[in-house]
Design a protein around this motif. Structure first.
Motif, mmCIF file in Angstrom:
data_model
loop_
_atom_site.group_PDB
_atom_site.id
_atom_site.type_symbol
_atom_site.label_atom_id
_atom_site.label_comp_id
_atom_site.label_asym_id
_atom_site.label_seq_id
_atom_site.Cartn_x
_atom_site.Cartn_y
_atom_site.Cartn_z
ATOM 1 N N HIS A 82 7.208 6.118 6.889
ATOM 2 C CA HIS A 82 7.760 5.438 5.720
ATOM 3 C C HIS A 82 9.261 5.692 5.647
ATOM 4 C CE1 HIS A 82 3.620 4.874 4.454
ATOM 5 N NE2 HIS A 82 3.426 6.181 4.503
ATOM 6 N N ARG A 114 10.694 -6.008 -5.152
ATOM 7 C CA ARG A 114 9.509 -6.696 -5.671
ATOM 8 C C ARG A 114 9.828 -8.146 -6.028
ATOM 9 N NH1 ARG A 114 8.464 -1.322 -9.148
ATOM 10 N NH2 ARG A 114 6.880 -0.309 -7.820
ATOM 11 N N ARG A 123 10.070 -10.220 -2.692
ATOM 12 C CA ARG A 123 8.960 -10.069 -1.761
ATOM 13 C C ARG A 123 8.258 -11.411 -1.549
ATOM 14 N NH1 ARG A 123 7.353 -7.196 2.471
ATOM 15 N NH2 ARG A 123 5.104 -7.200 2.689
ATOM 16 N N ASP A 159 7.719 -3.083 1.595
ATOM 17 C CA ASP A 159 6.840 -2.870 0.446
ATOM 18 C C ASP A 159 7.276 -1.609 -0.302
ATOM 19 O OD1 ASP A 159 5.055 -5.033 0.884
ATOM 20 O OD2 ASP A 159 4.043 -3.879 2.438
ATOM 21 N N LEU A 187 6.316 1.548 -2.101
ATOM 22 C CA LEU A 187 5.133 2.410 -2.107
ATOM 23 C C LEU A 187 5.156 3.422 -3.246
ATOM 24 C CD1 LEU A 187 4.917 3.119 1.727
ATOM 25 C CD2 LEU A 187 3.755 1.329 0.417
ATOM 26 N N THR A 245 9.409 3.322 0.689
ATOM 27 C CA THR A 245 9.004 1.979 1.102
ATOM 28 C C THR A 245 8.362 2.023 2.482
ATOM 29 O OG1 THR A 245 11.091 1.427 2.206
ATOM 30 C CG2 THR A 245 10.955 0.992 -0.171
ATOM 31 N N SER A 246 7.748 0.923 2.847
ATOM 32 C CA SER A 246 7.211 0.796 4.197
ATOM 33 C C SER A 246 8.357 0.731 5.202
ATOM 34 C CB SER A 246 6.342 -0.462 4.294
ATOM 35 O OG SER A 246 7.115 -1.617 3.995
#
Length: 298
Positions: free
Chosen positions: A27, A51, A54, A61, A63, A80-81
């Motif tokens: 991550h 967000r 997206r 993403d 997280l 985040t990813s």
């Protein structure tokens, strides 16, 4: 998530972004240890922006969003990813004209998508609800130039006069666009992740300067230094297709919009090579009295 082992991500991203591993997955962790223009809401704003866009542009993403704890000294965090791809500034120099055109259309389409996300007015985002604040200071591009004049004291009087004249003309052009949009404000190859095989954009990172602003700001950033004809033509074609604007007119507006950032960047000449390059470009613009000017070989 255990943050005991963090590895700095290449490329910097303000020196606050790290790679972490948890449960066999990798991550990205952004640590908000240093106060920035968004204050203690920076992590909330960044998360909200990811967000918001997206599914419209390629972003990571969200997280986890963790507030800072003044009692323990723990800074705020955004997890985040990890997106795939290679940094665009590493990919771009390897490309031939055909490949530059492919990537250019990708970048132009991305800039066009951001330019189509409307905002009611210009200003900085101040919290996780993306409420818009007020920019302080300059009343127009000409006033912005006047505020930065001390940084250009080593220029000739004619050069400083030329820059002010360009700024006044550029502001008139910018005022002809009567809307505002979401602006990433650092849309350059360093902040793009690219699939080196397909040349598709896999990620847009580093949203710390994002704000509501002029629709041509991001396009100007994209084309500030990367001026290979095959790339520029493809960027403008993709942008023009989306917004139904002539490429020449789009480029003129983009160069005008980029003067805001270019003046600020050039005022920090001597601090890093990019700022020095920006000052050379701004000086050429002042000498030629043309915001579309480029560096000469002289």
């Amino acid at each position: 998530m255990d943050f005991a082992s963090l590895t700095p991500l290449e490329g910097g991203w303000s020196g606050q972004t790290f790679l972490a591993e948890a449960a066999g997955e990798r991550h990205v962790v952004r640590i908000y240890a240093e106060p920035g223009p968004r204050g203690d809401q920076a992590h909330e704003v960044d998360a909200a922006l990811l967000r918001l866009v997206r599914g419209l542009v390629p972003v990571a993403d969200v997280l986890e969003v963790r507030r800072g704890d003044p009692a323990t000294g723990m800074p705020a965090l955004l997890v985040t990813s990890l997106l795939p791809g290679e940094r665009g500034d590493l990919v771009l120099p390897r490309l031939d004209d055909a490949q530059l055109a492919i990537l250019g259309r990708e970048v132009g389409a991305l800039a066009a998508t951001l330019g189509a996300m409307p905002q009611l007015r210009a200003g900085p985002f101040v919290d996780g609800d993306l409420r818009i604040g007020t920019f302080g200071g300059a009343d127009g591009l000409d006033d912005w130039v006047r505020q930065h004049e001390p940084a250009f004291a080593h220029w000739s009087d004619d050069e400083r006069t030329g820059l002010l004249a360009v700024a006044e003309q550029a502001q008139v052009l910018l005022d002809s666009v009567g809307r505002h949009c979401l602006v990433h404000s650092d849309l350059n190859p360093k902040n793009l992740l690219v699939d080196p095989e397909t040349l598709q954009i896999t990620g847009l990172v580093d949203w710390e300067f994002a704000h509501a602003g002029h629709p041509f700001t991001d396009l100007g950033n994209v084309l500030r230094f990367d001026r290979q004809p095959a790339y520029v033509d493809a960027v403008l074609a993709a942008y023009g297709d989306r917004h139904d604007i002539d490429p020449t007119a789009a480029l003129d507006l983009a160069r005008a919009a980029d003067l805001w950032a270019l003046v600020d960047l050039a005022s920090r000449h001597g601090q890093n090579p990019v700022a020095d390059w920006a000052e050379h470009l701004l000086r050429a613009i002042a000498n030629q009295r043309n915001h579309n000017a480029w560096l000469t070989n002289d």
